[in-house]
Design a protein around this motif. Structure first.
Motif, PDB file in Angstrom:
ATOM      1  N   PRO A  14      -3.680   4.139  -2.349  1.00 37.27           N
ATOM      2  CA  PRO A  14      -3.552   3.300  -3.576  1.00 37.27           C
ATOM      3  C   PRO A  14      -2.579   2.127  -3.244  1.00 37.27           C
ATOM      4  O   PRO A  14      -1.705   2.160  -2.451  1.00 37.27           O
ATOM      5  N   GLU A  25       0.871  -1.287  -0.110  1.00 40.38           N
ATOM      6  CA  GLU A  25       0.054  -0.098  -0.077  1.00 40.38           C
ATOM      7  C   GLU A  25       1.081   1.280   0.082  1.00 40.38           C
ATOM      8  O   GLU A  25       2.049   0.879   0.589  1.00 40.38           O
ATOM      9  N   TYR A  38      -8.681   1.489   0.234  1.00 39.52           N
ATOM     10  CA  TYR A  38      -8.258   2.784  -0.468  1.00 39.52           C
ATOM     11  C   TYR A  38      -8.500   3.733   0.599  1.00 39.52           C
ATOM     12  O   TYR A  38      -7.523   4.624   0.809  1.00 39.52           O
ATOM     13  N   HIS A  46      -9.848   8.934  -7.301  1.00 41.94           N
ATOM     14  CA  HIS A  46      -9.462   7.972  -7.807  1.00 41.94           C
ATOM     15  C   HIS A  46      -8.783   7.804  -9.210  1.00 41.94           C
ATOM     16  O   HIS A  46      -7.905   7.372  -9.650  1.00 41.94           O
ATOM     17  N   ASP A  86      -5.425   2.871  -9.106  1.00 38.63           N
ATOM     18  CA  ASP A  86      -5.839   4.078  -8.524  1.00 38.63           C
ATOM     19  C   ASP A  86      -4.879   5.286  -8.263  1.00 38.63           C
ATOM     20  O   ASP A  86      -3.747   4.909  -7.935  1.00 38.63           O
TER      21      ASP A  86
END
Length: 228
Positions: free
Chosen positions: A21, A5, A221, A70, A34
């Motif tokens: 993201p 991440e 997210y 996004h 994203d």
């Protein structure tokens, strides 16, 4: 193969915020899931490079759905890294490429009509944000059940937040990248931003769908990584 991440910290209305993201590493090639808000390219680049990766190895960008947080920097990524393969659901692709007005824009305009004068300032700002998003053609259009990334990733249709929202399931890693199909709260998964969901009933079904896959790790997210 692994997923990491990318914690991106930013300020909004004077408050500290984060998005997460995901970066997929497979055969020395990178896939970003994203792209954050507009102008987030440098923030995401820095986080990728901080993890020891070279931006020249960025091969794909997968977009879970059309929302400004996004897809905001998608155009900038494509301009700078022109070779990138952009992957999205067939429905969302029409909005990303500008073929159709997005569901989120239609929703925002409808809500704006019924807002109080005090609320309209934010409503108009949000519509403006959506209007300023630059469109990008999608190279690879996917649907529920498609296997991508050398058959290591299964596309999961998770409608509700938007009609064409997708999540990504990695059976070999027992992991799911949720997009906005789920958010981590107190290390549990709940519906993300229910007031923005275009169909809350579908959103709840989609949440159950990814929970029932019983993954060990969910990359959200909003909220970050959850291990259930």
């Amino acid at each position: 193969m692994k997923i990491i991440e990318l914690p991106i910290e930013f300020e909004f209305n004077g408050q500290k915020n984060h998005i997460y993201p995901s970066l997929i590493i497979l055969n020395d090639e990178l896939t970003l899931v994203d792209t954050g808000y507009p102008d987030f390219l440098p923030l995401i680049e820095n986080e990728i490079m901080k993890n020891g990766f070279d931006m020249r190895d960025l091969k794909n960008i997968i977009i879970t759905h059309y929302d400004d947080d996004h897809i905001g920097s998608l155009y900038d990524f494509k301009e700078k890294y022109y070779w990138i393969n952009i992957i999205a659901n067939e429905i969302e692709s029409k909005y990303i490429s500008g073929e159709m007005e997005s569901e989120r824009m239609t929703q925002a305009k409808e809500i704006l009509k019924n807002m109080s004068e005090e609320e309209k300032r934010f409503g108009k700002w949000f519509v403006g944000q959506l209007e300023n998003l630059k469109h990008v053609p999608v190279n690879e259009k996917v649907q529920d059940g498609d296997m991508i990334l050398d058959n290591k990733c299964r596309v999961i249709a998770t409608p509700g937040h938007t009609s064409g929202h997708i999540s990504l399931y990695f059976p070999g890693l027992k992991s799911i990248i949720t997009g906005d199909a789920a958010v981590k709260e107190n290390n549990d998964l709940v519906v993300a931003n229910p007031h923005f969901c275009l169909d809350i009933s579908n959103a709840k079904q989609s949440l159950n769908k990814i929970k029932n896959l019983k993954a060990e790790t969910y990359y959200c997210y909003h909220g970050g990584k959850a291990s259930l």
